[in-house]
Design an enzyme around this catalytic site. Structure first.
Site, short mmCIF file in Angstrom:
data_model
loop_
_atom_site.label_atom_id
_atom_site.label_comp_id
_atom_site.label_asym_id
_atom_site.label_seq_id
_atom_site.Cartn_x
_atom_site.Cartn_y
_atom_site.Cartn_z
N LYS A 106 106.15 80.97 16.90
CA LYS A 106 105.67 81.62 17.98
C LYS A 106 104.36 82.53 17.69
O LYS A 106 103.99 82.94 16.59
CB LYS A 106 106.79 82.82 18.22
CG LYS A 106 106.58 83.75 19.43
CD LYS A 106 107.69 84.73 19.49
CE LYS A 106 107.55 85.87 20.48
NZ LYS A 106 108.59 86.57 20.57
N CYS B 148 106.88 85.04 24.84
CA CYS B 148 108.24 85.10 25.88
C CYS B 148 107.61 85.30 27.37
O CYS B 148 107.92 84.36 28.14
CB CYS B 148 108.99 86.46 25.50
SG CYS B 148 109.77 86.33 23.68
N HIS C 283 111.37 91.12 31.00
CA HIS C 283 110.06 90.94 30.51
C HIS C 283 108.97 90.47 31.21
O HIS C 283 107.94 89.65 30.73
CB HIS C 283 110.16 90.06 29.21
CG HIS C 283 109.10 90.51 28.15
ND1 HIS C 283 109.07 89.79 26.88
CD2 HIS C 283 108.31 91.56 28.04
CE1 HIS C 283 107.89 90.49 26.39
NE2 HIS C 283 107.50 91.60 26.90
N LYS D 12 117.54 89.26 29.76
CA LYS D 12 116.29 89.73 29.50
C LYS D 12 115.25 89.43 30.86
O LYS D 12 115.35 88.24 31.21
CB LYS D 12 115.44 89.22 28.40
CG LYS D 12 114.14 89.12 28.02
CD LYS D 12 113.73 88.68 26.68
CE LYS D 12 112.23 88.32 26.31
NZ LYS D 12 112.12 87.98 25.07
N ARG E 147 107.77 82.81 30.94
CA ARG E 147 108.79 83.28 31.90
C ARG E 147 107.86 83.22 33.28
O ARG E 147 108.27 83.02 34.39
CB ARG E 147 109.32 84.65 31.65
CG ARG E 147 110.39 84.28 30.50
CD ARG E 147 110.66 85.59 29.85
NE ARG E 147 111.36 85.40 28.67
CZ ARG E 147 112.69 85.34 28.36
NH1 ARG E 147 113.60 85.40 29.18
NH2 ARG E 147 113.04 84.87 26.96
N ASP F 200 115.76 82.41 23.39
CA ASP F 200 115.06 83.29 23.29
C ASP F 200 114.47 83.06 21.59
O ASP F 200 115.11 83.25 20.84
CB ASP F 200 115.31 84.83 23.51
CG ASP F 200 114.12 85.60 23.59
OD1 ASP F 200 112.92 85.43 23.32
OD2 ASP F 200 114.54 86.91 23.95
N ASP F 201 113.17 82.62 21.52
CA ASP F 201 112.50 82.38 20.01
C ASP F 201 113.30 81.30 19.38
O ASP F 201 113.65 81.29 18.29
CB ASP F 201 112.44 83.75 19.41
CG ASP F 201 111.74 84.81 20.01
OD1 ASP F 201 111.05 84.51 20.88
OD2 ASP F 201 111.54 85.79 19.23
N ASP G 68 111.77 79.79 25.43
CA ASP G 68 110.76 80.28 25.67
C ASP G 68 109.51 80.15 25.10
O ASP G 68 108.39 80.14 25.34
CB ASP G 68 111.05 81.69 26.34
CG ASP G 68 111.18 82.74 25.06
OD1 ASP G 68 111.36 82.00 24.06
OD2 ASP G 68 111.39 84.12 25.32
N ASN G 69 109.71 79.97 23.70
CA ASN G 69 108.67 79.73 22.79
C ASN G 69 109.30 79.12 21.28
O ASN G 69 110.59 79.17 21.44
CB ASN G 69 107.65 80.79 22.68
CG ASN G 69 108.35 82.16 22.29
OD1 ASN G 69 108.31 82.84 23.32
ND2 ASN G 69 109.12 82.29 21.28
N HIS H 261 116.51 86.25 19.34
CA HIS H 261 115.14 87.36 19.26
C HIS H 261 115.53 88.27 18.10
O HIS H 261 116.85 88.73 18.09
CB HIS H 261 114.98 87.98 20.74
CG HIS H 261 113.67 88.47 20.55
ND1 HIS H 261 113.24 89.55 20.06
CD2 HIS H 261 112.49 88.15 21.45
CE1 HIS H 261 112.22 90.11 20.31
NE2 HIS H 261 111.53 89.22 21.02
#
Length: 583
Positions: free
Chosen positions: A409, A80, A144, A142, A84, A42-43, A351-352, A244
């Site tokens: 991001k 995010c 989201h 997660k 996904r 994540d991130d 994810d990014n 994150h």
């Protein structure tokens, strides 16, 4: 002999009659099915992992890379949930409800198809297709993609058979608190709020003091153990919430990183990673440094105390990444010990790019959110990384983390969308797989991963109809021919993919990227053409030198825009100012 054969035939018939009428597969059929492990960071920036030239030691990512393929020209989305949605379906984000996402809506897009802000029923999800094949379909961490007050559906409504974790975009790493307030609460400024945790759809009382990585990893291993005990193949969606914000990590991992970042500072870290990415062939040896960014603070502008504070924040971020590496190692160790490694496809991606939000920054943050943090959390140096802290790395560290890339991001520059991605085919190892340990700059989109996963699992996508209902046909392309050594490419020079969010847009075709960033998001509102393999920092525009290519790609994008009825965004609109919560 005839008598013996007759008895065997009768026994076989009786065994068949006593088996379940709803599942005619034998246990050996099930055993032969490929398991799937999707690991989502994540991130995490392109330059954050040791296996992508970072100073952060990541031995378990190295284990993956030594057995499989590291991709260096792979694109996710800049945020995010949008990534996904594409990873789950193989479709464009606008086709499945994520033309916008829950933390920032352009007002004119609200209520329009494609801009729901959650994964819609327009497409069939990987989880549904694996469920149909008799898999245990496991989600941990997660989500989201919907199921909260904003609308949409929970994992169990998308075919997952077991789930654990949160529905939102992130949470405190040590307890059950939300990472953001509920702004609609009239007294939100003076209190903290609880996150909604579930285990198989039921409320879960999350224990305090257990780090997110430990909690998630234990549950995923337990789920896989249960599937193995039942003799079922499994598909797993392991979505970490590291790295994150809030930036929190086990204290024993933080100290080892602190001195390095205090010595390097923002500019020093960016230069260090840029040079290592080039030296190790992760970006072109001809790549130029990323242009300076006016939104980024200079290290020299900080006082000594501010430098120490910032160094500890980023050391904590590095510790989050180290923890994620350790947790992946635990999963890999279990798969090896239980004899499942040879029958498991493993995919890792972020994810990014890294989060550059700064709550107090009027350009890229939400000052009300910053005040809420100041009112409710420990902002001292000693508090960094603890359960009662709420820090973020901010624009300068996010910019530094990407090394030779620009932006982070929320932005569609390479630093926001080019992320680490590793694939290990079933049974692959450095001893028996021809591509083991390779790095590749073949062009790939996140929407290619679902098609690759289905290909290895031997599952046929239903196309435009699923169980009698019309659905969007995926436009992702399987990378299996490349991974199996039967092709040198995933996408040829004519195949393209396009992306738009917040009115910022790009289209990739071959190594070329045509991109436009609005003035409200700190661009110039003009289209520019880059060869992002030779020029990953997007510092050498080619539109004047390659006018035919520019015109052709722009025409292709304009048709995409028309076909998907994309909402036109005002040139001055700023997604950060519109966001009521930080993602």
């Amino acid at each position: 002999m005839r008598h013996i054969l007759s008895l065997l035939l009768i026994a076989t018939v009786l065994y068949g009659c006593n088996s379940s009428s709803t599942n005619t597969e034998t246990s050996s059929d099930k055993k032969d099915k490929t398991n799937v492990l999707i690991l989502i960071g994540d991130d995490i920036a392109f330059g954050d992992l040791g296996v992508y030239a970072s100073e952060i030691k990541t031995p378990n990512f190295h284990r993956l890379a030594e057995s499989g393929v590291r991709f260096t020209n792979f694109h996710a989305s800049p945020v995010c949930s949008v990534t996904r949605s594409m990873l789950m379906t193989g479709c464009n984000n606008i086709e499945v409800g994520l033309g916008s996402f829950d933390y920032s809506f352009y007002p004119a897009s609200k209520g329009k198809a494609g801009y729901e802000g959650y994964l819609t029923r327009n497409a069939v999800a990987l989880s549904q297709l694996f469920n149909d094949e008799g898999y245990e379909v496991l989600k941990v961490g997660k989500w989201h993609l919907g199921g909260e007050a904003a609308g949409g559906y929970t994992p169990l409504e998308w075919g997952f058979t077991k789930e654990f974790g949160i529905l939102s975009g992130g949470s405190n790493h040590w307890n059950d608190l939300r990472m953001t307030p509920i702004f609609s609460d009239p007294d939100f400024m003076h209190k903290k709020f609880k996150e909604h945790w579930t285990l198989n759809g039921e409320k879960y009382n999350r224990p305090e003091g257990v780090y997110s990585g430990e909690l998630y990893t234990k549950q995923m291993i337990d789920f896989i153990k249960e599937a193995k005990a039942e003799g079922k193949p499994w598909f797993s969606w392991m979505a970490f919430t590291t790295a994150h914000f809030p930036i929190q990590a086990p204290p024993e991992l933080v100290e080892k990183h602190y001195k390095f970042y205090l010595e390097k500072g923002y500019e020093g870290l960016k230069q260090y990673r840029y040079e290592r990415l080039k030296a190790k062939g992760l970006i072109s040896h001809s790549a130029q440094p990323a242009p300076e960014n006016d939104l980024v603070k200079k290290w020299s502008q900080l006082s000594q105390k501010e430098k120490e504070y910032q160094a500890k924040v980023f050391a904590t971020y590095a510790a989050e990444i180290e923890d994620q590496d350790n947790r992946i190692g635990q999963i890999l160790d279990y798969l090896k010990e239980s004899g499942q490694m040879d029958n498991t496809l493993i995919v890792y991606l972020s994810d990014n790019g890294p989060e550059g939000m700064e709550a107090e920054n009027p350009n890229t943050g939400n000052q009300v959110f910053g005040q809420w943090i100041a009112n409710n959390y420990d902002t001292s140096f000693e508090g960094i990384g603890t359960a009662n802290s709420s820090n973020y790395i901010g624009t300068a560290w996010a910019n530094a983390a990407t090394g030779g890339l620009s932006w982070w991001k929320w932005f569609i520059g390479e630093g926001g969308v080019r992320v680490p991605m590793i694939i290990v085919p079933p049974g692959a190892s450095k001893d028996n797989y021809s591509r083991a340990g390779q790095m590749s700059n073949v062009v790939m989109s996140v929407k290619d991963l679902p098609m690759t996963i289905l290909d290895y699992a031997g599952i046929q996508h239903p196309g435009d109809t699923y169980k009698g209902k019309k659905v969007v046909t995926p436009t992702g392309i399987s990378a299996r021919p490349f991974l199996d050594g039967k092709s040198d490419i995933v996408r040829n020079d004519k195949q393209w993919y396009a992306f738009e969010l917040f009115g910022n847009a790009y289209i990739m075709q071959g190594n070329y990227k045509l991109i436009k960033v609005r003035k409200g998001m700190f661009g110039d509102g003009q289209w520019h053409l880059y060869d992002v393999v030779k020029d990953p920092s997007e510092s050498m525009p080619l539109e004047d030198k390659m006018k035919d290519k520019f015109d052709q790609m722009l025409a292709t994008y304009k048709q995409y825009e028309k076909d998907h009825q994309l909402v036109q965004v005002d040139e001055s609109w700023n997604a950060f100012k519109a966001a009521s919560e930080g993602n």
